[in-house]
Enzyme design. Structure first.
Site, PDB file in Angstrom:
ATOM      1  N   ILE A  34     -10.285  40.899  37.855  1.00 49.33           N
ATOM      2  CA  ILE A  34     -11.029  40.704  37.339  1.00 49.33           C
ATOM      3  C   ILE A  34     -12.621  40.665  38.277  1.00 49.33           C
ATOM      4  O   ILE A  34     -13.733  40.240  38.044  1.00 49.33           O
ATOM      5  CB  ILE A  34     -10.545  39.134  37.011  1.00 49.33           C
ATOM      6  CG1 ILE A  34     -11.975  38.707  36.152  1.00 49.33           C
ATOM      7  CG2 ILE A  34     -10.834  38.278  38.187  1.00 49.33           C
ATOM      8  CD1 ILE A  34     -11.516  37.314  35.166  1.00 49.33           C
ATOM      9  N   ASN A  90      -1.301  39.323  49.410  1.00 52.10           N
ATOM     10  CA  ASN A  90      -0.935  38.085  50.665  1.00 52.10           C
ATOM     11  C   ASN A  90      -0.408  37.377  50.507  1.00 52.10           C
ATOM     12  O   ASN A  90       0.454  36.869  48.993  1.00 52.10           O
ATOM     13  CB  ASN A  90      -2.761  38.266  49.964  1.00 52.10           C
ATOM     14  CG  ASN A  90      -3.967  38.514  50.090  1.00 52.10           C
ATOM     15  OD1 ASN A  90      -3.905  39.556  51.510  1.00 52.10           O
ATOM     16  ND2 ASN A  90      -4.375  38.797  49.703  1.00 52.10           N
ATOM     17  N   GLY A  96      -4.682  34.243  52.924  1.00 54.34           N
ATOM     18  CA  GLY A  96      -5.584  34.334  51.670  1.00 54.34           C
ATOM     19  C   GLY A  96      -5.083  33.960  50.104  1.00 54.34           C
ATOM     20  O   GLY A  96      -5.213  34.989  49.278  1.00 54.34           O
ATOM     21  N   GLN A  97      -3.372  33.917  49.947  1.00 53.62           N
ATOM     22  CA  GLN A  97      -3.231  34.216  48.596  1.00 53.62           C
ATOM     23  C   GLN A  97      -3.353  33.365  47.535  1.00 53.62           C
ATOM     24  O   GLN A  97      -3.678  31.757  47.619  1.00 53.62           O
ATOM     25  CB  GLN A  97      -1.212  33.777  48.365  1.00 53.62           C
ATOM     26  CG  GLN A  97      -1.015  34.806  46.785  1.00 53.62           C
ATOM     27  CD  GLN A  97       0.658  34.738  47.299  1.00 53.62           C
ATOM     28  OE1 GLN A  97       1.166  33.818  48.388  1.00 53.62           O
ATOM     29  NE2 GLN A  97       1.048  34.596  46.338  1.00 53.62           N
ATOM     30  N   HIS A 103       2.040  39.532  43.847  1.00 57.97           N
ATOM     31  CA  HIS A 103       1.559  40.570  43.787  1.00 57.97           C
ATOM     32  C   HIS A 103       1.219  41.823  44.825  1.00 57.97           C
ATOM     33  O   HIS A 103       0.986  41.877  45.338  1.00 57.97           O
ATOM     34  CB  HIS A 103       0.329  40.753  42.475  1.00 57.97           C
ATOM     35  CG  HIS A 103      -0.315  39.550  43.809  1.00 57.97           C
ATOM     36  ND1 HIS A 103      -0.132  38.167  42.908  1.00 57.97           N
ATOM     37  CD2 HIS A 103      -1.394  39.067  43.935  1.00 57.97           C
ATOM     38  CE1 HIS A 103      -1.170  37.358  44.398  1.00 57.97           C
ATOM     39  NE2 HIS A 103      -1.622  38.362  44.632  1.00 57.97           N
ATOM     40  N   HIS A 105      -2.123  44.608  45.118  1.00 57.37           N
ATOM     41  CA  HIS A 105      -3.240  45.568  44.980  1.00 57.37           C
ATOM     42  C   HIS A 105      -3.489  46.435  45.538  1.00 57.37           C
ATOM     43  O   HIS A 105      -3.087  47.110  46.680  1.00 57.37           O
ATOM     44  CB  HIS A 105      -4.355  43.898  46.228  1.00 57.37           C
ATOM     45  CG  HIS A 105      -4.286  43.031  45.466  1.00 57.37           C
ATOM     46  ND1 HIS A 105      -5.972  42.696  45.747  1.00 57.37           N
ATOM     47  CD2 HIS A 105      -3.547  41.792  46.159  1.00 57.37           C
ATOM     48  CE1 HIS A 105      -5.514  40.812  45.157  1.00 57.37           C
ATOM     49  NE2 HIS A 105      -4.707  40.735  45.864  1.00 57.37           N
TER      50      HIS A 105
HETATM   51  P1  5GP Z   1      -4.728  37.149  45.646  1.00 53.74           P
HETATM   52  O1  5GP Z   1      -5.791  35.962  46.829  1.00 53.74           O
HETATM   53  O2  5GP Z   1      -3.680  35.844  45.264  1.00 53.74           O
HETATM   54  O3  5GP Z   1      -3.962  38.148  46.920  1.00 53.74           O
HETATM   55  O4  5GP Z   1      -5.416  37.766  44.751  1.00 53.74           O
HETATM   56  C1  5GP Z   1      -5.279  37.300  43.766  1.00 53.74           C
HETATM   57  C2  5GP Z   1      -6.329  38.286  42.840  1.00 53.74           C
HETATM   58  O5  5GP Z   1      -6.023  37.978  41.348  1.00 53.74           O
HETATM   59  C3  5GP Z   1      -7.952  38.159  43.036  1.00 53.74           C
HETATM   60  O6  5GP Z   1      -8.124  39.659  43.362  1.00 53.74           O
HETATM   61  C4  5GP Z   1      -8.869  37.531  41.790  1.00 53.74           C
HETATM   62  O7  5GP Z   1     -10.336  38.233  41.928  1.00 53.74           O
HETATM   63  C5  5GP Z   1      -7.826  38.570  40.993  1.00 53.74           C
HETATM   64  N1  5GP Z   1      -7.483  37.171  39.716  1.00 53.74           N
HETATM   65  C6  5GP Z   1      -7.763  36.356  39.160  1.00 53.74           C
HETATM   66  N2  5GP Z   1      -7.602  36.107  37.650  1.00 53.74           N
HETATM   67  C7  5GP Z   1      -7.567  36.350  37.743  1.00 53.74           C
HETATM   68  C8  5GP Z   1      -7.645  36.704  36.018  1.00 53.74           C
HETATM   69  O8  5GP Z   1      -8.094  35.643  35.616  1.00 53.74           O
HETATM   70  N3  5GP Z   1      -7.630  38.201  35.668  1.00 53.74           N
HETATM   71  C9  5GP Z   1      -7.931  39.394  36.403  1.00 53.74           C
HETATM   72  N4  5GP Z   1      -7.301  40.707  35.613  1.00 53.74           N
HETATM   73  N5  5GP Z   1      -7.713  39.443  37.830  1.00 53.74           N
HETATM   74  C10 5GP Z   1      -7.701  37.597  38.233  1.00 53.74           C
END
Ligand code: 5GP
Length: 122
Positions: A34, A90, A96-97, A103, A105
């Site tokens: 997003i 992450n 920084g998760q 997941h 990226h």
């Molecule tokens: P993390 O920091 O946990 O590795 O990554 C989480 C990712 O999820 C972030 O890049 C953030 O932009 C994305 N994200 C958070 N909320 C949503 C959402 O509601 N929809 C989508 N498509 N991505 C999201």
């Protein structure tokens, strides 16, 4: 860490929150981030509930793990990325998760440098 069934990705899997899906099969859902940090920023998540990389690899069945990574590759093939890509996962505060559902990226469309990635940490 106990899995939180109300995390955002669990809601996306249950279709309670919409997402822009690029690939899906029995084991994986891949969709646009997003808030992209690259020209192409996709998130690939297993359909099984694991909090992070370590939880997934310590506790998921071997077939689930194999099928997930095959799905990541299928996602990459579907995206057609001849110039390559970067995979990132992450975990925890140091990683920084933000979302506690495992997941990966998939980042592409820019030239990333590993040195740049660590610049801020020093
Ligand atoms: P993390 O920091 O946990 O590795 O990554 C989480 C990712 O999820 C972030 O890049 C953030 O932009 C994305 N994200 C958070 N909320 C949503 C959402 O509601 N929809 C989508 N498509 N991505 C999201």
């Amino acid at each position: 860490m106990t899995y939180d069934h109300d995390n955002i990705f669990a809601k996306i899997l249950r279709r309670e929150i919409p997402s822009k899906i690029v690939y899906e099969n029995e084991y994986i859902l891949s969709f646009h981030d997003i808030a992209p940090i690259a020209p192409l920023h996709i998130l690939a998540i297993p359909k099984t509930p694991y909090t992070d990389f370590s939880d997934f690899h310590q506790n998921a069945d071997q077939n689930i793990i194999i099928q997930f990574y095959k799905g990541v590759e299928q996602t990459i093939l579907a995206l057609n990325l001849p110039n390559g890509y970067r995979l990132v996962s992450n975990k925890g505060e140091s990683g920084g998760q933000e979302v506690p559902h495992y997941h990966v990226h998939i980042l592409s469309g820019a030239q990333f440098s590993t040195k740049e990635m660590f610049k801020k940490a020093h």
